[in-house]
Design a protein around this motif. Sequence first.
Motif, PDB file in Angstrom:
ATOM      1  N   ALA A   1       2.372   1.691  -3.499  1.00 34.11           N
ATOM      2  CA  ALA A   1       1.354   2.082  -4.470  1.00 34.11           C
ATOM      3  C   ALA A   1       0.963   3.557  -4.326  1.00 34.11           C
ATOM      4  N   GLN A   2       0.933   4.067  -3.099  1.00 37.20           N
ATOM      5  CA  GLN A   2       0.478   5.434  -2.861  1.00 37.20           C
ATOM      6  C   GLN A   2       1.593   6.468  -2.965  1.00 37.20           C
ATOM      7  N   HIS A   3       2.806   6.105  -2.518  1.00 38.71           N
ATOM      8  CA  HIS A   3       3.858   7.113  -2.399  1.00 38.71           C
ATOM      9  C   HIS A   3       5.138   6.789  -3.178  1.00 38.71           C
TER      10      HIS A   3
ATOM     11  N   ALA B   1       0.831  -1.207   0.000  1.00 41.76           N
ATOM     12  CA  ALA B   1       0.000   0.000   0.000  1.00 41.76           C
ATOM     13  C   ALA B   1       0.869   1.262   0.000  1.00 41.76           C
TER      14      ALA B   1
END
Length: 544
Positions: free
Chosen positions: A100-102, A97
């Motif tokens: 994927a986000q940062h 996660a």
Amino acid sequence: MKRSLLAAFSDRLAMPDLSLMPKEGLTPARLRIELLAGLTVALALVPEAVAFAFVAGVHPLVGLYAAFMVGLITALFGGRPGMISGATGALAVVMVALVAQHGVEYLFATVVLMGILQVFAGVMQWGKFIRLVPHPVMLGFVNGLAIVIFLAQMGQFKVPGSVVNTGEGLSSGEWLTGMPLYLMLGLTALTMAIIWLMPKISRVVPAPLAGIAVVAALVIGFGLDVPRVGDMAEISGSLPPFHIPAVPLNWDTFMIILPYAVILAAIGLIESLLTLNLVGDMTGERGGASQECIAQGGANILTGFFGGMGGCAMIGQSMINVKSGARTRIAGIAAALFLLIFILFAAPLIELIPLAALVGVMFMVVIGTFAWNSLTILRKVPLTDAFVILLVTVVTVMEDLAVAVVVGVIVSALAYAWQNATRIQATKRESKTEEGAQVYEIHGPLFFGSADGFTELFDVAHDPEVVIIDFAGSRVADQSALQAIEAVASKYEMAGKKIQLRHLSRDCHQLLTKAGHLMVDSDDDPDYRIAADYGVRTGILGGH
């Protein structure tokens, strides 16, 4: 005072035992066993590191670099010779996660912070709290992890190139069918058979290494069309370069990476310390929990600065290592160095190894890791313990190891508290030393769980003017117990009666003295040098 504090801190940083051969000399036979075990582990590390890199959503080399660096540092400085560390699935499913986000740079920064937290835990000697993990939780941990290792191998039975990351750490793809599937199953079974038979024939070569070598020779010699390591990813590369994570050094970045770092640090330490205990049980030796925390933390700090995804102890590879005969730090060091050699020089050769051989090795690890005796003892142990074993197993598979262990410990603690709460009782008799007084002999621990039951033991209305509470068979444990004693004393005080406490153990005496409840009306020694009956001051904690 200052000197004692410095001495206590220096004790925390005392130099641990880092010798390569703790108990025996370096003989040619021992060196051969350690190097061959290290080679076997290195071969098993390759597909695992690549697969976990895919799960985390990063390049395969990020996983391989982590396996090399974490494995090398923990082998050199860890608390248990024989343990193997590297990139693990338990950490990868948390990382996906964040990546994927940062992006991957935030992952590297998180791994550095994760390592700092682990070093801090080691310096504070928090690793010793792993002793609080009950045996049913250990059984559930072992069984759950065996199932996780088994399920992780299922991805190798899919068509190479069809496996994709869904963005949640899960993979989907097209399953092998027909002859490729039959070949894969047959070669896996052959590997397992060789591993089972080899110790009965010879122990010159570790059985897993023999299985890999024979099956690889068959596949390469006959040109069999089966999935190989090279079908997963190209593993060739260079030495990992030093790299400061390219993230803004500000409060916002810290708040992004802190939650992930805390979770990763906790999962890594729990899995590492439980593996430490498991390997210790197999070899008959105990390792240093705090030393392992510091080694894991230092390894992750270094890994974060060299482009690795971080890691922790790997129970599967540790089982391979120990069952191959390794007992020293040499095998772990060799495994890490062999892995580096694979990356730098031998990638084309390693990429030819069939995945079926490595799957067969891991299946044998699953069989050896699963606590089969737990299936037979479920009906023999207390119902609560049987429930905890099953609960931890299921939560390990469905969630992750850290959640499973925490849940198991909480359930075990609550069950223990409830059992002790129901044991509080009192025996009433007339006093032999004080005429007309009523004695309540308390049995069972007095703590938060039994405090209400304790207050219900007394018959204030019908008791005489003096009541003696005898704690010879009990212990006063916490603030709830103090509150309960004060509440009982207040009831007797309101009724114009008084109570005395008798046979307080030294720890109970200290607890009540610190709270200010003990009252000595005579010349008896207040430092508990002689037996005495104590009055109780009320109104301290607001008891009524």
